[in-house]
Design an enzyme around this catalytic site. Structure first.
Site, PDB file in Angstrom:
ATOM      1  N   LEU A  83     -44.533   1.500  12.428  1.00  0.00           N
ATOM      2  CA  LEU A  83     -45.434   2.000  13.447  1.00  0.00           C
ATOM      3  C   LEU A  83     -46.696   1.137  13.314  1.00  0.00           C
ATOM      4  O   LEU A  83     -47.385   1.216  12.300  1.00  0.00           O
ATOM      5  CB  LEU A  83     -45.786   3.473  13.208  1.00  0.00           C
ATOM      6  CG  LEU A  83     -46.698   4.003  14.296  1.00  0.00           C
ATOM      7  CD1 LEU A  83     -45.883   4.365  15.538  1.00  0.00           C
ATOM      8  CD2 LEU A  83     -47.495   5.192  13.821  1.00  0.00           C
ATOM      9  N   TYR A 130     -45.728  12.264  19.257  1.00  0.00           N
ATOM     10  CA  TYR A 130     -47.004  12.883  18.902  1.00  0.00           C
ATOM     11  C   TYR A 130     -48.042  11.825  18.575  1.00  0.00           C
ATOM     12  O   TYR A 130     -47.703  10.645  18.405  1.00  0.00           O
ATOM     13  CB  TYR A 130     -46.813  13.830  17.709  1.00  0.00           C
ATOM     14  CG  TYR A 130     -46.713  13.110  16.374  1.00  0.00           C
ATOM     15  CD1 TYR A 130     -45.557  12.435  16.001  1.00  0.00           C
ATOM     16  CD2 TYR A 130     -47.794  13.070  15.501  1.00  0.00           C
ATOM     17  CE1 TYR A 130     -45.474  11.769  14.796  1.00  0.00           C
ATOM     18  CE2 TYR A 130     -47.726  12.407  14.293  1.00  0.00           C
ATOM     19  CZ  TYR A 130     -46.562  11.758  13.941  1.00  0.00           C
ATOM     20  OH  TYR A 130     -46.482  11.083  12.753  1.00  0.00           O
ATOM     21  N   GLU A 148     -44.108  -0.316   5.410  1.00  0.00           N
ATOM     22  CA  GLU A 148     -45.358   0.444   5.577  1.00  0.00           C
ATOM     23  C   GLU A 148     -45.323   1.629   4.624  1.00  0.00           C
ATOM     24  O   GLU A 148     -44.438   1.727   3.773  1.00  0.00           O
ATOM     25  CB  GLU A 148     -45.532   0.886   7.038  1.00  0.00           C
ATOM     26  CG  GLU A 148     -44.451   1.820   7.538  1.00  0.00           C
ATOM     27  CD  GLU A 148     -44.650   2.242   8.998  1.00  0.00           C
ATOM     28  OE1 GLU A 148     -45.794   2.329   9.470  1.00  0.00           O
ATOM     29  OE2 GLU A 148     -43.621   2.503   9.660  1.00  0.00           O
ATOM     30  N   LYS A 208     -43.512   6.739  17.830  1.00  0.00           N
ATOM     31  CA  LYS A 208     -44.102   7.770  16.957  1.00  0.00           C
ATOM     32  C   LYS A 208     -43.462   9.109  17.315  1.00  0.00           C
ATOM     33  O   LYS A 208     -44.066   9.964  17.966  1.00  0.00           O
ATOM     34  CB  LYS A 208     -45.620   7.791  17.144  1.00  0.00           C
ATOM     35  CG  LYS A 208     -46.373   8.506  16.055  1.00  0.00           C
ATOM     36  CD  LYS A 208     -47.849   8.192  16.124  1.00  0.00           C
ATOM     37  CE  LYS A 208     -48.705   9.009  15.206  1.00  0.00           C
ATOM     38  NZ  LYS A 208     -48.438   8.866  13.779  1.00  0.00           N
TER      39      LYS A 208
END
Ligand code: PDD
Length: 289
Positions: free
Chosen positions: A205, A31, A181, A149
């Protein structure tokens, strides 16, 4: 609101996905979330390129109905048809491997991917940007392909829920003693005057916003070291901020209940936040011209 599902525009309440969809059964899909302002999509090419990389990465064929130019046209149509040409909005894009009887391996013969897009009004977090957000640290229990993702967001969901329960905005993830992250953002910090963020590897990511911020930092003469912040350095971090499509540059002024620096957004954070706001504005003007 109108959404797009497998070749058709239809009211959101009427959109139906099969219980055999591998997105539903296995989280077998990818996505993107793309920001729009005044009807113009920001860094759409980068988002759609990442979606395509993700599809290739998990072996979903990139047919014409999920090619980048087709998805871009659908996204623009949804903004127009849903009255989102003014103000801020987001476009959500999801592609799953499609519908087939449940088997862990890819179905044979190959099934058609499920392609879904929607658009929604977005209210930027303006107030919290001025005073800064709080965050918690949380173990990073995700797999080792965080660069994809995918729809498999359960570790992110659980970490974010812990943050919300603690009254915080984000969970900052720690793997092997370093900050990777956030649950839905990238993390930057100033340590000993040096701006650092985790390198673009399989353990994060590498956000599109992260990339823009690194570029803007260079333009401002600020070097970004793509080197992790150690968990043990966190109590001494001078500035901390998170970035993302729906986050922009958000200062983090409190971590695990303790202030970062003097408890207010720092100068590097503010400079990059302003530079990103300018760039988003300019990107949109360039698009209009
Ligand atoms: N999340 N890291 C993770 C784990 C993310 O889920 C996101 C974005 C980012 C920031 O990436 P970008 O700058 O490309 O938005 C980093 C989106 C917004 C979401 O899941 O809603």
């Amino acid at each position: 609101m109108l959404v797009y599902l497998d070749g058709t525009y239809l009211p959101r309440a009427e959109a139906r996905v099969s219980v055999d969809d591998r997105g539903f059964i296995f989280g077998d899909g990818v996505y993107e979330v793309i920001r729009a302002s005044g009807g113009c999509l920001f860094t759409a090419d980068e988002h759609l390129a990442r979606l395509e990389r993700g599809m290739r990465g998990i072996g979903i064929p990139v047919h014409a109905d999920c090619a980048r130019d087709r998805l871009l046209a659908i996204a623009e149509h949804l903004l127009r048809e849903n009255g989102l040409l003014e103000g801020e909005a987001t476009v959500y894009v999801q592609v799953t491997r499609g519908c087939a009887p449940r088997t862990h391996h890819f179905p044979a013969p190959e099934c058609a991917p499920t392609v879904y897009l929607s658009a929604a009004r977005f209210t930027p977090p303006v107030q919290i940007r001025v005073v800064g957000a709080s965050a918690i640290t949380h173990p990073d229990i995700r797999w080792s392909r965080c660069d994809l993702k995918t729809l498999n967001l359960l570790p992110n969901v659980l970490a974010k829920q812990r943050a919300v329960e603690a009254g915080a905005t984000e969970a900052i993830l720690i793997r092997d003693g370093v900050v990777t992250e956030g649950a839905s953002t990238n993390v930057f910090g100033v340590v000993g005057g040096e701006l650092r963020t985790y390198s673009a590897s399989n353990y994060i990511l590498a956000g599109i916003t992260r990339g823009v911020v690194i570029h803007l930092a260079a333009e401002l003469g600020i070097t970004v070291a793509e080197r992790p912040i150690l968990a043990e350095e966190l109590p001494h971090v001078e500035e901390l901020f998170i970035t993302g499509t729906t986050t922009d540059v958000l200062p983090v002024v409190q971590l695990d209940g303790r202030p970062i620096g003097d408890g207010r957004p720092g100068p590097i954070t503010n400079a990059l936040g302003e530079a990103l706001a300018r760039r988003m504005g300019m990107g949109l003007l360039a698009h209009r011209a």
